[in-house]
Motif scaffolding. Structure first.
Motif: not given
Length: 772
Positions: A443-462
């Motif tokens: 979850r922390g990884h996905a949150e950091a991915v989203g906060n880095a601006g890669r929101h679509e990738e974060a959505v898939r992970l989450l």
């Protein structure tokens, strides 16, 4: 234990007394022997209490309540004489020190000792609560440590849930540093109150100090009610559990059943307990000292040597580990001994205690907001732990996790995402894919991915993490709900507002069911749902939902809280997007005033609310007032940001534009001419802001009656748009139309018709190219 003193009874009921165990506020406690030879702790009530009818009635109820409780981690009642003079109660003797004595002797317990302590205490609370009782005074003094686990004792201030309170009228019962806030306020105390006390006891065991400090009872109670607990010395994994238990709001605390789930996610006792005892060695020494022979009356000090080994258990059980057959403990391996230096001694900096201290100090910096320094120190801890313990040691993995989180909190989200991404397979290998720390790292990884601006990738992970967290921890677990929250916010940030609104609507229903409609987390879900509904296109509904939320948010969080102010801004925005510009202007005016009062007149949020207030006033038709507000804003931005800052120039531009809309063309032309010169100097003559300002400057010159000058200026604008963009660009064509208008006004109809023909031809070419 001390010998019986002169005047002590030789027998109480059927119990033969062997010695004195201690005394408390209610009475004296003796070691006794039952007719069957079992050791018992016999509590005899003080004579002055026994003479009080109110106390006798209370004691009678206490005995009845205590008789109903049984469990592996409680001391059962063997017999009682509530009608005798004096009254007494006998419970099974637990040969071990209290937790308070143990911590004084051994210091803070290591994690390997704290987890089984926690599990045993929760099981004891479940046994108490199962009978409809509350303990109400769970403290280190009321927890005894036997060789096979803890025992919760002293239900002398338990309360039956049906409302019978075993206290005097108006009395507040409990030990100040371990009482829940609601108990300290003499409020409605329920099972969550015992959970709070459990958290305080666990913090004491793991950290060695009371979480709310010591001092006068009133001072400690005040801190319990108003202050945050001091958990700096509590190890990270245990601190997470303790902090949840010490929530001020009883509804925010986990239930005993949820606590067992959280403990199981961190600690696995295995099929066989390890031979290395769960308690520190100093505690076993204390247990040994209390294992007095039950067959001889203790009228003299015990002569058995202090170092006599305790008798081994016949066979290992869940509550009785073997003491002399070492086995490898379940879960992470023990910390290896550091390699000795050339001198044969382990360097001080490499000793386990030094590494743990540095690790804790870095985490303390992280908790206090010093993320950059915490990340730097944690990187050093990772390097040194890897060198001393090996890169695969579980403590190294946790240090890497903490380092990555500190990196994220310092704003380096992309770096944190890479660090956490590398860590996930390590946790999967060491702890398994379903371990709570594995899921938390994902979850922390996905949150950091989203906060880095890669929101679509974060959505898939989450989306995957939501499913796994619900399966492992349960659909109503706080981590599951948090992961769904992050999934929704990243969907919104990726631009899929309709799907985000749908997810937040479902999450909102679950938040209401789990927490209640006005819980802080529910209010946040309501705010995000309303905002996403508006962003999905239904701005009127978004504004309506936000309006319904505001009274509840203001009441729970306060009218000046950041979330309340943010919700007001969101409502005003959606009102404006829905076309309710006058209402939006009023909302922004009130927001600007309150934001200025709370955050200061020069705060960015105050300036933003002022700008939107002015803009919506203009859109609603109040152009002169809008121009005045924009001019005032420009003056403040020039003072704060500088006269050449874009926001300053834009406010001056809008002030001139609103005057033009109000048909005050002469003043508008003068101001826009000044803006043109400054735009050209700051951003360049061909910048769109400069060209746009030149276009309106020419129009306002024409509006003021100087058509010839307006035609000349607009002709220059046409030429520059054609050069900078294209002859067929829409801005070029628009400027030509206005140039033709001004030529007509000065009588050059032929020139005007020529320009219109050129414009028509350009449009035809553009349409033909678009069709082809």
């Amino acid at each position: 234990m001390e010998p019986l003193a002169a005047g002590d009874p030789a027998r109480v009921g059927d119990f033969v007394l062997r010695g004195r165990l201690g005394a408390g506020g209610m009475g004296e406690v003796f070691l006794g022997r039952s007719p069957g030879g079992r050791a018992a702790a016999v509590k005899v009530v003080h004579a002055h209490l026994a003479r009080q009818p109110e106390f006798r009635g209370r004691f009678r109820r206490e005995v009845a309540a205590a008789r109903s409780v049984s469990g592996a981690y409680t001391a059962p009642v063997m017999a009682a004489g509530p009608e005798d003079d004096p009254p007494w109660i006998a419970t099974l003797y637990v040969p071990g020190p209290s937790l308070a004595e143990a911590v004084r002797a051994a210091g803070p317990f290591p994690e390997v000792s704290v987890w089984p302590l926690a599990a045993g205490l929760v099981e004891a609370l479940q046994a108490i609560h199962a009978e409809g009782l509350l303990h109400r005074d769970l403290t280190p003094s009321n927890v005894l440590l036997a060789a096979d686990g803890p025992r919760v004792i002293d239900f002398g201030i338990s309360r039956a849930v049906d409302g019978t309170v075993l206290t005097g009228t108006g009395a507040t019962i409990g030990t100040p540093g371990f009482m829940s806030p609601e108990q300290a306020r003499d409020g409605d105390v329920r099972q969550a109150g015992d959970v709070f006390s459990f958290g305080a006891v666990l913090a004491y065991a793991a950290g060695g100090v009371e979480p709310f400090g010591r001092g006068t009872p009133l001072g400690v109670l005040h801190r319990v009610v108003t202050a945050e607990p001091q958990l700096d010395e509590v190890p990270e994994r245990i601190r997470t559990l303790v902090a949840a238990c010490l929530a001020k709001n009883p509804d925010d605390r986990p239930t005993p059943a949820e606590l067992l789930g959280l403990i199981a996610a961190e600690w696995d006792p295995g099929d066989d307990f390890p031979a290395a005892a769960r308690w520190p060695e100093a505690v076993h020494t204390l247990i040994q000292a209390r294992a007095v022979p039950p067959t001889a009356r203790n009228t003299a000090p015990n002569t058995e040597p202090d170092n006599a080994p305790p008798p081994p258990h016949d066979a290992p059980t869940m509550t009785a580990p073997p003491r002399y057959e070492p086995t490898q403990p379940a879960g992470p391996p023990p910390e290896p001994e550091p390699a000795p230096a050339a001198s044969g001694r382990v360097p001080k900096a490499d000793r386990p205690r030094a590494l743990r201290r540095r690790h804790r100090q870095a985490l303390k910096l992280k908790r206090t907001g010093e993320s950059e320094e915490a990340a730097r120190r944690l990187a050093e801890v990772v390097a040194d732990r890897s060198r001393v313990q090996g890169p695969d040691h579980i403590d190294v993995l946790y240090a890497r996790q903490h380092h990555a989180m500190a990196v994220a909190e310092s704003g380096r989200e992309a770096e944190a995402a890479a660090l956490l991404g590398d860590l996930i397979p390590e946790f999967v290998r060491r702890l398994g894919p379903d371990h709570r720390n594995t899921v938390t790292t994902r979850r922390g990884h996905a949150e950091a991915v989203g906060n880095a601006g890669r929101h679509e990738e974060a959505v898939r992970l989450l989306a995957d993490i939501v499913t796994d967290t619900a399966r492992v921890l349960g659909p109503n677990h706080p981590d599951t709900l948090l992961t769904r929250h992050l999934h929704g916010t990243n969907l919104a940030d990726s631009g899929d507002h309709a799907e985000a609104a749908r997810l937040f609507a479902v999450l909102l229903d679950d938040r209401i069911r789990v927490h209640g409609r006005n819980h802080e987390k529910t209010l946040v879900a309501r705010m995000l749902h309303a905002h996403c509904v508006g962003l999905a296109g239904d701005h009127a509904e978004g504004a309506r939902l936000m309006g319904e939320l505001l009274p509840d948010l203001s009441r729970v969080r306060g009218p000046d809280h950041a979330e309340t102010l943010a919700a007001r801004g969101s409502r005003a925005r959606h009102l404006g997007e829905a076309g309710e510009h006058a209402e939006a202007a009023r909302a922004y005016a009130e927001l600007a005033a309150d934001t200025g009062r709370v955050l200061g007149p020069d705060h960015d949020d105050t300036l933003s609310a002022r700008e939107r207030h002015a803009s919506h006033l203009g859109t609603s038709g109040e152009h002169v007032e809008s121009a005045r507000l924009h001019a005032g804003l420009a003056a403040d931005q020039a003072r704060l940001l500088g006269p050449d800052h874009r926001d300053t120039l834009l406010a001056r531009h809008l002030s001139a534009w609103e005057l033009g809309e109000a048909e005050e063309y002469a003043e508008a032309a003068r101001l826009m001419g000044e803006v043109v010169a400054d735009w050209a100097r700051v951003v360049g003559p061909d910048h769109r802001d400069t060209m746009n300002a030149r276009h309106f400057h020419a129009r306002y010159v024409g509006g003021a009656g100087d058509y010839a000058e307006a035609a000349r200026l607009m002709g220059e604008v046409v030429a520059d748009w054609a050069r900078a963009e294209a002859p067929d660009h829409q801005e070029t064509l628009r400027a030509r139309e206005w140039q033709a208008f001004y030529l007509d006004e000065v009588g050059d109809h032929e020139g005007a018709e020529r320009l219109r023909a050129e414009a028509d031809a350009s449009r035809a070419r553009a349409e033909g190219e678009s069709v082809s």
